[in-house]
Motif scaffolding. Structure first.
Motif, mmCIF file in Angstrom:
data_model
loop_
_atom_site.group_PDB
_atom_site.id
_atom_site.type_symbol
_atom_site.label_atom_id
_atom_site.label_comp_id
_atom_site.label_asym_id
_atom_site.label_seq_id
_atom_site.Cartn_x
_atom_site.Cartn_y
_atom_site.Cartn_z
ATOM 1 N N TYR A 341 0.847 -1.190 0.000
ATOM 2 C CA TYR A 341 0.000 0.000 0.000
ATOM 3 C C TYR A 341 0.886 1.244 0.000
ATOM 4 C CZ TYR A 341 -3.694 3.296 1.186
ATOM 5 O OH TYR A 341 -4.568 4.346 1.162
ATOM 6 N N CYS A 342 0.502 2.247 -0.775
ATOM 7 C CA CYS A 342 1.338 3.420 -1.017
ATOM 8 C C CYS A 342 1.619 4.214 0.256
ATOM 9 C CB CYS A 342 0.656 4.321 -2.044
ATOM 10 S SG CYS A 342 1.560 5.831 -2.395
ATOM 11 N N LEU A 343 2.908 4.356 0.591
ATOM 12 C CA LEU A 343 3.301 5.132 1.765
ATOM 13 C C LEU A 343 2.993 6.619 1.590
ATOM 14 C CD1 LEU A 343 6.783 3.654 2.756
ATOM 15 C CD2 LEU A 343 4.746 3.713 4.189
ATOM 16 N N GLY A 344 3.021 7.084 0.358
ATOM 17 C CA GLY A 344 2.804 8.503 0.102
ATOM 18 C C GLY A 344 1.356 8.895 -0.093
ATOM 19 N N ALA A 345 0.418 7.981 0.160
ATOM 20 C CA ALA A 345 -0.997 8.284 -0.062
ATOM 21 C C ALA A 345 -1.471 9.525 0.696
ATOM 22 C CB ALA A 345 -1.860 7.066 0.282
ATOM 23 N N PRO A 346 -1.124 9.694 1.983
ATOM 24 C CA PRO A 346 -1.596 10.904 2.680
ATOM 25 C C PRO A 346 -1.135 12.196 2.023
ATOM 26 C CG PRO A 346 -0.808 9.273 4.257
ATOM 27 C CD PRO A 346 -0.406 8.785 2.894
ATOM 28 N N LEU A 347 0.099 12.228 1.550
ATOM 29 C CA LEU A 347 0.610 13.436 0.903
ATOM 30 C C LEU A 347 -0.079 13.658 -0.445
ATOM 31 C CD1 LEU A 347 2.580 15.770 1.078
ATOM 32 C CD2 LEU A 347 4.342 14.303 0.081
ATOM 33 N N ALA A 348 -0.302 12.600 -1.205
ATOM 34 C CA ALA A 348 -1.009 12.732 -2.482
ATOM 35 C C ALA A 348 -2.416 13.279 -2.268
ATOM 36 C CB ALA A 348 -1.064 11.380 -3.191
ATOM 37 N N ARG A 349 -3.089 12.810 -1.233
ATOM 38 C CA ARG A 349 -4.443 13.299 -0.946
ATOM 39 C C ARG A 349 -4.428 14.798 -0.642
ATOM 40 N NH1 ARG A 349 -5.027 7.877 1.859
ATOM 41 N NH2 ARG A 349 -6.716 6.817 0.714
ATOM 42 N N VAL A 350 -3.436 15.249 0.115
ATOM 43 C CA VAL A 350 -3.316 16.672 0.428
ATOM 44 C C VAL A 350 -3.119 17.483 -0.850
ATOM 45 C CG1 VAL A 350 -1.832 18.401 1.527
ATOM 46 C CG2 VAL A 350 -2.501 16.356 2.794
ATOM 47 N N GLU A 351 -2.278 16.998 -1.759
ATOM 48 C CA GLU A 351 -1.995 17.725 -2.990
ATOM 49 C C GLU A 351 -3.235 17.856 -3.875
ATOM 50 O OE1 GLU A 351 2.700 16.342 -3.341
ATOM 51 O OE2 GLU A 351 1.164 15.328 -4.519
ATOM 52 N N VAL A 352 -3.979 16.768 -4.019
ATOM 53 C CA VAL A 352 -5.184 16.814 -4.854
ATOM 54 C C VAL A 352 -6.244 17.706 -4.219
ATOM 55 C CG1 VAL A 352 -7.011 15.459 -5.935
ATOM 56 C CG2 VAL A 352 -4.688 14.530 -5.810
ATOM 57 N N ALA A 353 -6.443 17.564 -2.910
ATOM 58 C CA ALA A 353 -7.439 18.388 -2.216
ATOM 59 C C ALA A 353 -7.077 19.863 -2.304
ATOM 60 C CB ALA A 353 -7.560 17.952 -0.755
ATOM 61 N N ALA A 354 -5.792 20.195 -2.174
ATOM 62 C CA ALA A 354 -5.360 21.594 -2.259
ATOM 63 C C ALA A 354 -5.629 22.170 -3.636
ATOM 64 C CB ALA A 354 -3.878 21.692 -1.916
ATOM 65 N N THR A 355 -5.431 21.376 -4.671
ATOM 66 C CA THR A 355 -5.695 21.832 -6.035
ATOM 67 C C THR A 355 -7.183 22.066 -6.256
ATOM 68 O OG1 THR A 355 -3.759 20.612 -6.841
ATOM 69 C CG2 THR A 355 -5.403 21.290 -8.471
ATOM 70 N N LEU A 356 -8.013 21.130 -5.800
ATOM 71 C CA LEU A 356 -9.463 21.303 -5.946
ATOM 72 C C LEU A 356 -9.942 22.546 -5.198
ATOM 73 C CD1 LEU A 356 -10.738 17.628 -5.502
ATOM 74 C CD2 LEU A 356 -10.490 18.911 -7.639
ATOM 75 N N ASP A 357 -9.418 22.760 -4.007
ATOM 76 C CA ASP A 357 -9.823 23.916 -3.200
ATOM 77 C C ASP A 357 -9.450 25.220 -3.903
ATOM 78 O OD1 ASP A 357 -10.737 25.225 -0.697
ATOM 79 O OD2 ASP A 357 -8.611 25.752 -0.524
ATOM 80 N N ALA A 358 -8.234 25.278 -4.454
ATOM 81 C CA ALA A 358 -7.806 26.497 -5.140
ATOM 82 C C ALA A 358 -8.642 26.752 -6.395
ATOM 83 C CB ALA A 358 -6.323 26.395 -5.495
ATOM 84 N N LEU A 359 -8.934 25.691 -7.155
ATOM 85 C CA LEU A 359 -9.780 25.852 -8.346
ATOM 86 C C LEU A 359 -11.184 26.313 -7.967
ATOM 87 C CD1 LEU A 359 -8.782 22.726 -10.466
ATOM 88 C CD2 LEU A 359 -8.497 25.119 -11.155
#
Length: 389
Positions: A341-359
């Protein structure tokens, strides 16, 4: 005849009808073009990802003398190890990665996403449209990984090119030229990381490289770990943002729903990963004679989980072909499952959520500016360009 042609442009444009047809016939199929069986149901893909009789057994790219750097990166990656060697490396890497780095980076991620989207909006106003992929999706995760590892220039600017080039080797038939380019990129990456690690030994910092050195990884394991973070973290996030925003533009009622309710961000991120996964195929190898969903897999042979097929399985997801930003539950396999299971999943989720929020805040009335061209790749599914208006 093969169940589908992974190089067919029509299939790449929308593979999901082909996956549905396969699921309706059987959970696992032999695939002559890929040369391995493929699991297409959610249950069968879960077996592939979680099965103890299946592992990641690295086999060097051949001829090995032509790919020393590429093989070094993968031979020393925790993704390509099993059993005690995997457990040891994952424990050390997880301990370093979980040392507050995601929390430390979240404000930086959100500020960077806001700035990049702001610049995108200015280009939309000036030119009528602008490319989300070049302006935001491809920039954000590389900058975040560079911050995580504290990579200086000029290596920082080279990270994106290295990642894009190396991952072409994962496609079914990358060709001689792309294979040679991938080796050159891998060699440059290895050289840069060795230099950075040597510098961190003399000058420790608040970064993941320093933590990995403190965790007692050897030189090759450190380089392999950094490469995995770059390639998995960059490629997955770039393509979730691109595929996901396109899905929202194709379903404007879901975008309006997200604009109206920021509380849906967390479920929206999971749904975008499920609806059009950035990684479509993940291979494992039988360590003993075994079976997946009744399909025989002899020891030493590979089988693949088609994650995009699992993501649309009606046995698990109600209305699987519909985008639903509030979907619960959502047991997608986009970040893998089991020991890998991807160790970086929490960071990826933050990045996608931040992009959606800014858009949502800066471009709430966003529209599709042009029909987006897809990358001609199957395993790493993404867009070349996504123009917003």
């Amino acid at each position: 005849m093969a169940p589908f042609d992974p190089g067919d442009p029509d299939f790449l444009a929308d593979p999901y009808p082909a996956f549905a047809a396969l699921r309706a016939q059987a959970p696992v199929h032999e695939h002559p073009l890929l040369g391995i069986p493929v699991a297409v149901s959610h249950a069968a893909c879960s077996e592939v990802l979680r099965g103890r009789d299946l592992g990641r057994i690295w086999v060097d790219a051949e001829p090995a003398a032509d790919f020393p750097a590429f093989n070094l990166l993968h031979r020393n990656s925790l993704l390509e190890r099993e059993g005690q060697p995997h457990d040891r490396l994952r424990r050390l890497v997880a301990g370093a990665f979980n040392r507050g780095h995601t929390a430390r980076l979240e404000p930086r991620v959100r500020a960077l996403a806001d700035r990049l989207v702001g610049e995108l909006v200015e280009r939309v106003r000036a030119d009528g449209s602008a490319d989300l992929m070049a302006g935001v999706a491809a920039v954000l995760p590389v900058e975040v990984i560079a911050d995580l590892l504290d990579v200086p220039e000029p290596e920082r600017s080279a990270l994106r090119g290295w990642s894009n080039t190396i991952v072409t080797m994962y496609e079914p038939d990358p060709g001689r030229v792309r294979r040679a380019e991938a080796e050159r990129a891998a060699a440059e990456f290895v050289e840069a990381l060795r230099g950075l690690a040597a510098h961190r030994r003399r000058h420790p910092g608040d970064d993941l490289i320093t933590d990995l050195l403190d965790a007692d990884l050897d030189a090759d394991e450190l380089v392999g770990t950094a490469a995995l973070l770059l390639m998995a973290g960059h490629e997955a996030t770039v393509n979730v943002i691109g595929n996901g925003v396109l899905a929202l533009l194709r379903h404007p009622e879901q975008w309006r729903r997200l604009v109206a309710d920021p509380g849906l961000d967390a479920t929206a991120v999971e749904e975008l990963i499920r609806y059009d996964p950035p990684l479509q195929l993940f291979e494992r190898t039988a360590v003993v004679d075994t079976a997946v969903a009744g399909h025989s897999v002899p020891a030493g042979t590979k089988i693949a989980a088609l994650l995009g097929a699992a993501a649309r399985d009606p046995a698990v997801f109600a209305r699987p072909d519909e985008l639903d930003v509030g979907r619960r539950p959502n047991p997608h396999l986009g970040f893998g499952a089991g020991v890998h299971y991807c160790l970086g999943a929490p960071l990826a989720r933050v990045e996608v959520a931040a992009t959606l929020d800014a858009l949502r805040r800066r471009l709430p009335a966003v529209q599709l500016g042009a029909e987006p061209p897809r990358r001609p790749d199957f395993v790493m599914r993404g867009l070349r360009e996504l123009r917003l208006a």
